[in-house]
Design an enzyme around this catalytic site. Structure first.
Site, PDB file in Angstrom:
ATOM      1  N   SER A 232       0.834  -1.195   0.000  1.00 32.14           N
ATOM      2  CA  SER A 232       0.000   0.000   0.000  1.00 32.14           C
ATOM      3  C   SER A 232       0.877   1.256   0.000  1.00 32.14           C
ATOM      4  CB  SER A 232      -0.966  -0.066   1.188  1.00 32.14           C
ATOM      5  OG  SER A 232      -1.939   0.907   1.092  1.00 32.14           O
ATOM      6  N   ASP A 326      -8.684  -4.841  -5.673  1.00 33.65           N
ATOM      7  CA  ASP A 326      -8.254  -3.837  -4.696  1.00 33.65           C
ATOM      8  C   ASP A 326      -9.168  -2.615  -4.809  1.00 33.65           C
ATOM      9  OD1 ASP A 326      -5.026  -2.229  -3.976  1.00 33.65           O
ATOM     10  OD2 ASP A 326      -7.024  -1.967  -3.102  1.00 33.65           O
ATOM     11  N   HIS A 360      -7.059  -5.431  -1.062  1.00 41.29           N
ATOM     12  CA  HIS A 360      -5.917  -4.549  -0.838  1.00 41.29           C
ATOM     13  C   HIS A 360      -4.855  -5.129   0.087  1.00 41.29           C
ATOM     14  CE1 HIS A 360      -3.824  -0.753  -0.910  1.00 41.29           C
ATOM     15  NE2 HIS A 360      -3.876  -0.629   0.397  1.00 41.29           N
TER      16      HIS A 360
END
Ligand SMILES: CCCCCC/C=C\CCCCCCCC(=O)SCCNC(=O)CCNC(=O)[C@H](O)C(C)(C)COP(=O)(O)OP(=O)(O)OC[C@H]1O[C@@H](n2cnc3c(N)ncnc32)[C@H](O)[C@@H]1OP(=O)(O)O
Length: 421
Positions: A232, A326, A360
């Site tokens: 991320s 995601d 994610h």
């Protein structure tokens, strides 16, 4: 006959290792419900259950018996772990103290009734985060704040800097597990931790340069460079580090962005402004959670092009691990644009592995999917995407892929635990 529940390896093993669950002493064909539960360090309860039938010999082996319903169906020997769900919504399973295990209770209940009550047997299995001999060293060197995990001797080991998502604090569990595979891994804090900056509004790469040099100069870490592992925002920072800094030999980007997001990035006399965003593109789900996947502007248009991270300056190979569902941002688009930019400048084509139905937070194996939770920067719960089974498969594969990539480019003893599942 007494019902017994056995888990192999018996008693305790690493969180990222599969266990074989076998129930003995049941009646032939007996319907039973297996229920797993654990509490995180804040007391939050996570549970999963599945219905099964014993075989003709009264045995239930989860490597051979399909789940007939419950938290999951089908032949899923580790389903009771990756299908764990929080009692209170919006909680993500994280391990805050890697020096203690998660204790997973496994109960065998008679029948398939929703509230099957008659307890036939139980077992408790400890799933820990530090392989025998792995050493944990807090790092407080200059401005660097983090924790270094070193495998058992003999040194030296290839070094990896592990950077987690925006959220602040310091999560060590991926680094501690990866150190069990033969790497020296430093979990690096970068804001809202001790005396580090309280926000991401301005990020100075010199801090990360100091962290890379600390690791490179550690007597138990072998060069000539270090690996980077980021998820991320951590993945985005790894891309910036590989682009601007020296001493990077390999980088694994898990659902990172190729554009600078949220705060201004500084390195010496250069800056990357944050990409623009439009809150009007936030969608709300029927459950009232935000879907922010469309909120960021494209880094290919107008002024936002200034936010594109100059990955063409990097000298290292990349592995992009992408969740195709995601919902934090467009990870597949970012990986493909990074690949195009690298190749357009004569650099090697990076490895891009895309996982369908995957959200994610691609965590180490057997962490349960978190469908939605608070987004620190957005300030409200968001959906992260992913479907539990596909996400679980992706986590197991991604964990092996990143180890293979780092062993290939950094060297080191192959301490990889090949997941049997
Ligand atoms: C203004 C609108 C702007 C809209 C435009 C948006 C612009 C850009 C959008 C894209 C932004 C991209 C950002 C970069 C990409 C990323 O990194 S996305 C990943 C973001 N991740 C997070 O935000 C992580 C959220 N934080 C956490 O989950 C927790 O901090 C933690 C689990 C990592 C650690 O928690 P801890 O440090 O222990 O905090 P606590 O003090 O205990 O709790 C504080 C609150 O955090 C939440 N929280 C705590 N634990 C959990 C958990 N296990 N699961 C889920 N949430 C947790 C919780 O809200 C806590 O508050 P309460 O205790 O509940 O009051």
């Amino acid at each position: 006959m007494t019902v017994t529940v056995t888990l192999e390896p018996a008693g305790r093993c690493r969180w990222d290792e599969p266990v074989r669950i076998v129930v003995r002493g049941l009646a032939p064909g007996q319907p039973v419900t297996l229920r797993a539960s654990l509490r995180d360090e804040k007391g939050a309860l996570f549970r999963a259950h599945a219905r099964y039938c014993a075989d003709a010999a009264g045995l239930l082996d989860l490597e051979r018996a399909p789940a007939l319903g419950g938290s999951f169906t089908g032949l899923e020997p580790m389903g009771l772990f990756w299908a764990l769900e929080p009692e209170k919504p919006l909680r993500r399973l994280v391990k805050r103290d890697v020096q203690t295990p998660f204790a997973v209770e496994l109960e065998v209940l008679d029948g398939h009734e929703p509230e099957a009550q008659l307890l036939l047997g139980r077992a408790v299995h400890e799933r820990d985060f530090l392989a025998p001999g792995v050493r944990r060293e807090p790092v407080r060197a200059g401005r660097v704040r983090g924790t270094l995990f070193l495998p058992p001797e003999p040194a030296p080991f290839p070094g990896i800097v592990d950077i987690s998502a925006a959220g602040g604090g310091l999560l060590e569990y991926r680094a501690s597990l990866l150190a069990g595979k033969g790497f020296g891994v430093m979990a690096l804090a970068y804001y809202n931790y001790e005396d580090l900056p309280k926000s991401l509004r301005h990020v100075h790469l010199e801090y990360f340069e100091e962290a890379v040099n600390y690791l490179l100069n550690h007597p138990q870490v072998k060069g000539p460079g270090v690996g980077l592992l980021g998820i991320s925002k951590g993945g985005e920072l790894c891309l910036s580090m590989a682009s601007f800094l020296k001493g990077i030999t390999a980088a694994v980007i898990i659902n990172g962005s190729v554009v600078n997001v949220w705060g201004t990035l500084h390195y010496k006399d250069e800056i990357l402004p944050p990409v623009g965003f439009n809150q009007n593109r936030i969608k709300m789900t029927k459950d009232g959670f935000a879907d922010i996947v469309e909120v960021l502007n494209s880094p290919l248009e107008g002024a936002d092009q200034k936010s594109f991270i100059p990955v063409e300056r990097a000298e290292c190979p990349f592995l992009f691990l992408v969740g195709q569902d995601d919902h934090n941002w467009k990870s597949e688009f970012y990986a493909n644009e990074a690949s195009k930019r690298l190749q357009a400048h004569g650099k090697a084509k990076p490895q891009v592995i895309c996982y369908p139905g995957t959200g994610h937070y691609i965590e180490p194996p057997y962490f349960p999917l978190c469908p939605a939770s608070l987004h620190t920067l957005v300030g409200t719960p968001v959906i992260w995407g992913g479907e539990p089974r596909a996400h679980a498969r992706a986590q197991t594969d991604a964990w092996q892929q990143l180890q293979t990539f780092f062993h290939k480019h950094l060297g080191g003893e192959k301490g990889t635990i090949l997941a049997k599942l």
